[in-house]
Design a protein around this motif. Structure first.
Motif, PDB file in Angstrom:
ATOM      1  N   GLU A   1       0.815  -1.207   0.000  1.00 58.01           N
ATOM      2  CA  GLU A   1       0.000   0.000   0.000  1.00 58.01           C
ATOM      3  C   GLU A   1       0.853   1.263   0.000  1.00 58.01           C
ATOM      4  OE1 GLU A   1      -0.238  -2.354   2.469  1.00 58.01           O
ATOM      5  OE2 GLU A   1      -2.023  -3.431   1.797  1.00 58.01           O
ATOM      6  N   MET A   2       1.836   1.322   0.896  1.00 57.76           N
ATOM      7  CA  MET A   2       2.646   2.531   1.020  1.00 57.76           C
ATOM      8  C   MET A   2       3.439   2.830  -0.254  1.00 57.76           C
ATOM      9  SD  MET A   2       3.390   5.209   2.659  1.00 57.76           S
ATOM     10  CE  MET A   2       3.080   5.162   4.383  1.00 57.76           C
ATOM     11  N   PRO A   3       4.154   1.873  -0.837  1.00 51.11           N
ATOM     12  CA  PRO A   3       4.886   2.230  -2.059  1.00 51.11           C
ATOM     13  C   PRO A   3       3.968   2.615  -3.213  1.00 51.11           C
ATOM     14  CG  PRO A   3       5.212  -0.090  -1.541  1.00 51.11           C
ATOM     15  CD  PRO A   3       4.492   0.524  -0.393  1.00 51.11           C
ATOM     16  N   VAL A   4       2.791   2.008  -3.284  1.00 50.47           N
ATOM     17  CA  VAL A   4       1.850   2.373  -4.345  1.00 50.47           C
ATOM     18  C   VAL A   4       1.344   3.797  -4.128  1.00 50.47           C
ATOM     19  CG1 VAL A   4      -0.423   1.863  -5.319  1.00 50.47           C
ATOM     20  CG2 VAL A   4       1.197   0.018  -4.929  1.00 50.47           C
ATOM     21  N   VAL A   5       0.973   4.130  -2.895  1.00 50.65           N
ATOM     22  CA  VAL A   5       0.498   5.484  -2.588  1.00 50.65           C
ATOM     23  C   VAL A   5       1.603   6.500  -2.870  1.00 50.65           C
ATOM     24  CG1 VAL A   5      -0.180   7.018  -0.685  1.00 50.65           C
ATOM     25  CG2 VAL A   5      -1.263   4.789  -0.945  1.00 50.65           C
ATOM     26  N   LEU A   6       2.828   6.208  -2.421  1.00 49.36           N
ATOM     27  CA  LEU A   6       3.941   7.129  -2.658  1.00 49.36           C
ATOM     28  C   LEU A   6       4.217   7.287  -4.148  1.00 49.36           C
ATOM     29  CD1 LEU A   6       6.481   6.117   0.139  1.00 49.36           C
ATOM     30  CD2 LEU A   6       5.076   8.181   0.023  1.00 49.36           C
ATOM     31  N   GLY A   7       4.167   6.190  -4.879  1.00 47.73           N
ATOM     32  CA  GLY A   7       4.407   6.251  -6.316  1.00 47.73           C
ATOM     33  C   GLY A   7       3.354   7.071  -7.040  1.00 47.73           C
ATOM     34  N   VAL A   8       2.090   6.864  -6.705  1.00 49.32           N
ATOM     35  CA  VAL A   8       1.012   7.616  -7.352  1.00 49.32           C
ATOM     36  C   VAL A   8       1.117   9.097  -6.990  1.00 49.32           C
ATOM     37  CG1 VAL A   8      -1.492   7.960  -7.379  1.00 49.32           C
ATOM     38  CG2 VAL A   8      -0.547   5.656  -7.569  1.00 49.32           C
ATOM     39  N   LEU A   9       1.318   9.404  -5.714  1.00 52.54           N
ATOM     40  CA  LEU A   9       1.449  10.806  -5.308  1.00 52.54           C
ATOM     41  C   LEU A   9       2.646  11.468  -5.988  1.00 52.54           C
ATOM     42  CD1 LEU A   9       0.654  10.674  -1.476  1.00 52.54           C
ATOM     43  CD2 LEU A   9      -0.761  11.671  -3.290  1.00 52.54           C
ATOM     44  N   SER A  10       3.749  10.744  -6.101  1.00 50.67           N
ATOM     45  CA  SER A  10       4.935  11.297  -6.763  1.00 50.67           C
ATOM     46  C   SER A  10       4.676  11.585  -8.230  1.00 50.67           C
ATOM     47  CB  SER A  10       6.119  10.329  -6.637  1.00 50.67           C
ATOM     48  OG  SER A  10       6.472  10.154  -5.304  1.00 50.67           O
ATOM     49  N   LEU A  11       4.032  10.654  -8.909  1.00 54.15           N
ATOM     50  CA  LEU A  11       3.740  10.853 -10.330  1.00 54.15           C
ATOM     51  C   LEU A  11       2.743  11.986 -10.543  1.00 54.15           C
ATOM     52  CD1 LEU A  11       3.618   7.164 -11.595  1.00 54.15           C
ATOM     53  CD2 LEU A  11       5.400   8.881 -12.017  1.00 54.15           C
ATOM     54  N   VAL A  12       1.748  12.091  -9.681  1.00 56.91           N
ATOM     55  CA  VAL A  12       0.776  13.181  -9.809  1.00 56.91           C
ATOM     56  C   VAL A  12       1.442  14.522  -9.514  1.00 56.91           C
ATOM     57  CG1 VAL A  12      -1.352  14.152  -8.859  1.00 56.91           C
ATOM     58  CG2 VAL A  12      -1.215  11.716  -9.347  1.00 56.91           C
ATOM     59  N   ALA A  13       2.271  14.580  -8.465  1.00 63.05           N
ATOM     60  CA  ALA A  13       2.994  15.822  -8.162  1.00 63.05           C
ATOM     61  C   ALA A  13       3.939  16.185  -9.302  1.00 63.05           C
ATOM     62  CB  ALA A  13       3.764  15.679  -6.852  1.00 63.05           C
ATOM     63  N   LEU A  14       4.567  15.178  -9.873  1.00 62.42           N
ATOM     64  CA  LEU A  14       5.483  15.397 -10.995  1.00 62.42           C
ATOM     65  C   LEU A  14       4.739  15.872 -12.238  1.00 62.42           C
ATOM     66  CD1 LEU A  14       8.460  15.126 -11.851  1.00 62.42           C
ATOM     67  CD2 LEU A  14       7.970  12.773 -12.479  1.00 62.42           C
ATOM     68  N   SER A  15       3.513  15.405 -12.420  1.00 60.43           N
ATOM     69  CA  SER A  15       2.739  15.804 -13.598  1.00 60.43           C
ATOM     70  C   SER A  15       2.422  17.289 -13.594  1.00 60.43           C
ATOM     71  CB  SER A  15       1.452  14.993 -13.699  1.00 60.43           C
ATOM     72  OG  SER A  15       0.532  15.407 -12.711  1.00 60.43           O
ATOM     73  N   GLY A  16       2.423  17.905 -12.431  1.00 58.14           N
ATOM     74  CA  GLY A  16       2.185  19.336 -12.339  1.00 58.14           C
ATOM     75  C   GLY A  16       3.416  20.168 -12.602  1.00 58.14           C
ATOM     76  N   ARG A  17       4.536  19.526 -12.830  1.00 62.02           N
ATOM     77  CA  ARG A  17       5.808  20.232 -13.052  1.00 62.02           C
ATOM     78  C   ARG A  17       6.251  20.060 -14.494  1.00 62.02           C
ATOM     79  NH1 ARG A  17       6.328  23.772  -9.415  1.00 62.02           N
ATOM     80  NH2 ARG A  17       8.438  23.958 -10.171  1.00 62.02           N
ATOM     81  N   LYS A  18       5.525  20.644 -15.418  1.00 57.95           N
ATOM     82  CA  LYS A  18       5.839  20.509 -16.850  1.00 57.95           C
ATOM     83  C   LYS A  18       7.231  21.040 -17.175  1.00 57.95           C
ATOM     84  CE  LYS A  18       1.599  19.183 -17.912  1.00 57.95           C
ATOM     85  NZ  LYS A  18       1.260  17.872 -17.544  1.00 57.95           N
ATOM     86  N   ASP A  19       7.643  22.121 -16.508  1.00 49.38           N
ATOM     87  CA  ASP A  19       8.975  22.680 -16.744  1.00 49.38           C
ATOM     88  C   ASP A  19      10.064  21.683 -16.366  1.00 49.38           C
ATOM     89  OD1 ASP A  19       8.159  22.933 -14.059  1.00 49.38           O
ATOM     90  OD2 ASP A  19       9.549  24.591 -13.699  1.00 49.38           O
TER      91      ASP A  19
END
Length: 126
Positions: free
Chosen positions: A99-117
Motif C-alpha cells: 500500500e505505502m509504495p503504491v500510494v507514494l508512487g502515485v502521489l509522486s507521479l501526480v505531483a510530478l505531472s504538475g511540473r511541466k517545466d
C-alpha cells in the motif's frame, strides 16, 4: 483539476516529514521484519551503518521543501530515489505491505505531472 498536483505534493511532503522525523522521535510504532529474513538483514545493515540517517535527512528535507512549495523540483529529485527504494524494499524483500509504495508512487507521479517545466528539462535531448 489544476489543484490535484498541489494536493499530491502536499500529501507527499507530509508523509515524508512525518515518517522521516519518526526515525528520531518514535511516535509511530513501525513493526520490524522477522529476524533472519532478507528484509531484517537489510534493515540491520542500513540502520547500523548510518546510511538510514542520511536517507531520513533527505526525506525530511525533501518533505519540507514539498510542503513549502519552494524548490519543488529539487524536492522531487531528493524524494524520487527514496520512493523507488521503498518500493523495491517492499516488492523484493518484504513481499508485502504494497500500500505505502503504491500510494507514494502515485502521489509522486501526480505531483510530478504538475511540473511541466521540470519534465521538459528532465527529458531534454541535450
Amino acid at each position: 483539476m489544476k489543484h490535484i498536483p498541489t494536493i499530491a505534493r502536499l500529501l507527499l511532503g507530509l508523509i515524508f516529514v512525518v515518517f522521516g522525523f519518526n526515525m528520531w522521535f518514535h511516535y509511530i510504532n513501525i513493526p520490524l521484519p522477522k529476524e533472519g529474513t532478507p528484509a531484517a538483514n537489510f534493515m540491520f545493515s542500513i540502520y547500523g551503518s548510518g546510511y538510514l540517517d542520511v536517507v531520513k535527512v533527505l526525506e525530511v528535507t525533501g518533505g519540507l521543501l514539498l510542503l513549502s512549495g519552494r524548490f519543488t523540483n529539487l524536492a522531487l529529485t531528493l524524494v524520487g530515489p527514496v520512493v523507488v527504494n521503498i518500493a523495491l524494499y517492499h516488492f523484493f524483500l518484504v513481499k508485502g505491505g504494497y500500500e505505502m509504495p503504491v500510494v507514494l508512487g502515485v502521489l509522486s507521479l501526480v505531483a510530478l505531472s504538475g511540473r511541466k517545466d521540470y519534465l521538459s528539462a528532465l527529458f531534454a535531448a541535450k
